[in-house]
Motif scaffolding. Structure first.
Motif, mmCIF file in Angstrom:
data_model
loop_
_atom_site.group_PDB
_atom_site.id
_atom_site.type_symbol
_atom_site.label_atom_id
_atom_site.label_comp_id
_atom_site.label_asym_id
_atom_site.label_seq_id
_atom_site.Cartn_x
_atom_site.Cartn_y
_atom_site.Cartn_z
ATOM 1 N N ARG A 194 0.836 -1.209 0.000
ATOM 2 C CA ARG A 194 0.000 0.000 0.000
ATOM 3 C C ARG A 194 0.869 1.258 0.000
ATOM 4 N N PHE A 195 1.934 1.227 0.772
ATOM 5 C CA PHE A 195 2.832 2.376 0.805
ATOM 6 C C PHE A 195 3.507 2.558 -0.557
ATOM 7 N N GLU A 196 3.960 1.471 -1.153
ATOM 8 C CA GLU A 196 4.576 1.558 -2.475
ATOM 9 C C GLU A 196 3.594 2.097 -3.501
ATOM 10 N N ALA A 197 2.330 1.705 -3.401
ATOM 11 C CA ALA A 197 1.312 2.230 -4.320
ATOM 12 C C ALA A 197 1.112 3.732 -4.117
ATOM 13 N N ALA A 198 1.174 4.191 -2.867
ATOM 14 C CA ALA A 198 1.044 5.621 -2.586
ATOM 15 C C ALA A 198 2.203 6.408 -3.184
ATOM 16 N N ILE A 199 3.402 5.842 -3.123
ATOM 17 C CA ILE A 199 4.566 6.498 -3.728
ATOM 18 C C ILE A 199 4.403 6.553 -5.245
ATOM 19 N N CYS A 200 3.961 5.459 -5.847
ATOM 20 C CA CYS A 200 3.727 5.455 -7.299
ATOM 21 C C CYS A 200 2.695 6.506 -7.697
ATOM 22 N N ALA A 201 1.640 6.619 -6.921
ATOM 23 C CA ALA A 201 0.604 7.602 -7.229
ATOM 24 C C ALA A 201 1.143 9.030 -7.146
ATOM 25 N N ALA A 202 2.022 9.279 -6.179
ATOM 26 C CA ALA A 202 2.561 10.623 -5.990
ATOM 27 C C ALA A 202 3.615 10.986 -7.028
ATOM 28 N N THR A 203 4.295 9.983 -7.580
ATOM 29 C CA THR A 203 5.425 10.250 -8.469
ATOM 30 C C THR A 203 5.169 9.890 -9.926
ATOM 31 N N ARG A 204 4.064 9.191 -10.214
ATOM 32 C CA ARG A 204 3.751 8.695 -11.556
ATOM 33 C C ARG A 204 4.761 7.637 -12.003
ATOM 34 N N ALA A 205 5.398 6.993 -11.052
ATOM 35 C CA ALA A 205 6.315 5.897 -11.381
ATOM 36 C C ALA A 205 5.523 4.606 -11.534
ATOM 37 N N LYS A 206 6.021 3.714 -12.373
ATOM 38 C CA LYS A 206 5.369 2.419 -12.552
ATOM 39 C C LYS A 206 5.623 1.515 -11.366
ATOM 40 N N HIS A 207 6.820 1.624 -10.773
ATOM 41 C CA HIS A 207 7.207 0.747 -9.677
ATOM 42 C C HIS A 207 7.796 1.557 -8.530
ATOM 43 N N ALA A 208 7.560 1.099 -7.305
ATOM 44 C CA ALA A 208 8.213 1.623 -6.104
ATOM 45 C C ALA A 208 8.628 0.429 -5.252
ATOM 46 N N VAL A 209 9.865 0.455 -4.773
ATOM 47 C CA VAL A 209 10.407 -0.635 -3.956
ATOM 48 C C VAL A 209 10.848 -0.036 -2.629
ATOM 49 N N ALA A 210 10.083 -0.295 -1.568
ATOM 50 C CA ALA A 210 10.366 0.282 -0.253
ATOM 51 C C ALA A 210 11.434 -0.524 0.466
ATOM 52 N N SER A 211 12.173 0.162 1.342
ATOM 53 C CA SER A 211 13.214 -0.499 2.121
ATOM 54 C C SER A 211 13.307 0.138 3.498
ATOM 55 N N ASN A 212 14.262 -0.321 4.295
ATOM 56 C CA ASN A 212 14.368 0.166 5.676
ATOM 57 C C ASN A 212 15.121 1.484 5.803
ATOM 58 N N SER A 213 15.711 1.996 4.716
ATOM 59 C CA SER A 213 16.366 3.305 4.741
ATOM 60 C C SER A 213 16.660 3.748 3.321
ATOM 61 N N ALA A 214 16.888 5.055 3.145
ATOM 62 C CA ALA A 214 17.271 5.548 1.831
ATOM 63 C C ALA A 214 18.642 5.015 1.436
ATOM 64 N N THR A 215 19.531 4.823 2.408
ATOM 65 C CA THR A 215 20.838 4.233 2.115
ATOM 66 C C THR A 215 20.664 2.847 1.511
ATOM 67 N N SER A 216 19.775 2.049 2.107
ATOM 68 C CA SER A 216 19.502 0.720 1.562
ATOM 69 C C SER A 216 18.953 0.814 0.146
ATOM 70 N N SER A 217 18.063 1.767 -0.083
ATOM 71 C CA SER A 217 17.483 1.929 -1.428
ATOM 72 C C SER A 217 18.541 2.335 -2.438
ATOM 73 N N LEU A 218 19.447 3.238 -2.048
ATOM 74 C CA LEU A 218 20.542 3.606 -2.943
ATOM 75 C C LEU A 218 21.431 2.395 -3.243
#
Length: 378
Positions: A34-58
């Motif tokens: 649900r959180f990933e879907a909210a990010i996609c809706a806000a950014t118009r991205a097709k995919h969002a992959v959530a993680s435990n920190s921005a460092t992890s995402s980078l």
């Protein structure tokens, strides 16, 4: 003490987290999607992959792009150390591109010159990480075009910029990059307590980031090498990590995202007020690119005699901070060969930089107190 940044937690946020605590899932449940879907809706991205920190995402973004031993990553000196460290985590070397003198963002002219020289030397970076400092987007159209011309991948570090816009499109739509990463630390625009998320329009990059986020393991039968023995079966395909976001974090994030536009609008309102009431003081205010709508994570100013001004503000109960000590001046990076003078514009900015309080819950009375203290110190 008025802090430089502060989370804004509502009763709805508390209720959302409490609901998860009473549910069957504290991790790997329905809240993260649900959180990933909210990010996609806000950014118009097709995919969002959530993680435990921005460092992890980078980190997983770089892994998904195949960054590894013998490769090179470029970022800017004016950022938190994670933007550079993730290259080292992958076994790559790291270098920097200087910033502009007025926005403190990656200088596209410096990038063009450095890419031209690197191409001639046969040592182009594999990944570039421009950083959307203080909430304002870099000149991504030009940076993206330069990168594409040289076959270089781009990861936007938008840790400061959820809710920001560039060329009238949301930051995170990856129109000029391969991947974009956000942070949800408590002092950021919205919070999940700790957390990060990477957006992309690319199906395979999304799959690979999800794979590296969770031990390199898949339960997708179409991706497995061997035939499944049953419903319990899974396969490890890569050497991944445990970077998963919990359901508690995601539930808080889903609730916070409903107020994203309100948070960003309030920060812009406060920033405009700072622009007006600081206009006559002997300081430099941050320049704004007319092509960008900043999320205003920070309001960084430049002053003379920074150490004295900083100390007097702290003594007066104003919780100022400095963003950032240039990464290449950190002892670890000096040991890798970097030295003062390598990136003079980032260093000059740092020598005078102070981030004054700015967050959605800041009142005009608080803001007036900040300005009064700053005026007295100056």
């Amino acid at each position: 003490m008025i802090p430089y940044g502060r989370q804004d937690i509502s009763q709805e946020d508390i209720d959302a987290v409490t609901e998860v605590l009473r549910s069957d899932f504290l991790t790997q449940g329905p809240a993260v999607p649900r959180f990933e879907a909210a990010i996609c809706a806000a950014t118009r991205a097709k995919h969002a992959v959530a993680s435990n920190s921005a460092t992890s995402s980078l980190h997983v973004a770089c892994l998904a792009l195949g960054l590894g031993e013998g490769d090179l990553l470029w970022t800017v000196p004016n950022t938190f150390v994670a933007s550079a460290n993730v290259g080292l985590y992958c076994g790559a070397d790291v270098d920097f591109v200087d910033t502009t003198a007025d926005t403190y963002l990656m200088d596209a002219n410096a990038l063009e010159a450095k890419l031209t020289a690197a191409a001639a030397a046969g040592r182009l970076p594999k990944v570039i990480i421009p950083v959307h400092f203080a909430g304002q987007s870099c000149d991504m159209k030009r940076i993206g075009a330069l990168a594409r011309a040289h076959g270089v991948k781009v990861v936007e570090d938008a840790s400061h910029a959820i809710g920001a816009r560039y060329l009238d499109a949301p930051v995170g739509d990856c129109a000029h990059s391969d991947i974009c990463v956000f942070s949800f630390h408590p002092v950021k625009i919205v919070t999940t307590a700790e957390g990060g998320c990477a957006t992309t329009q690319d199906d395979e990059l999304a799959y690979r980031m999800g794979l590296f986020r969770s031990h390199g393991i898949t339960r997708d039968a179409d991706r497995m090498r061997f035939e499944s023995d049953g419903g319990w079966y899974y396969e490890q395909l890569e050497l991944g990590l445990n970077y998963r976001m919990t359901e508690l974090q995601a539930a808080l994030g889903v609730s916070q995202m409903t107020r994203l536009d309100t948070f960003v609008a309030r920060r812009n309102e406060l920033a405009r007020r700072y622009d007006e009431i600081l206009a006559d003081l002997p300081l430099t205010r941050p320049a704004q690119n007319p092509d960008a709508y900043s999320a205003y994570h920070l309001y960084p100013i430049q002053v003379e005699d920074r150490a004295r001004v900083f100390g007097e503000l702290r003594e007066d109960g104003i919780g100022v901070n400095v963003h950032y000590i240039p990464v290449h001046l950190q002892p670890y990076y000096r040991d890798r060969g970097f030295k003062p003078g390598d990136f003079p514009r980032a260093e000059s900015y740092y020598d005078h930089a102070i981030s004054i309080p700015l967050y959605a819950g800041l009142t005009e009375a608080d803001q007036d107190r900040v300005v009064a203290a700053l005026s007295a110190a100056l």
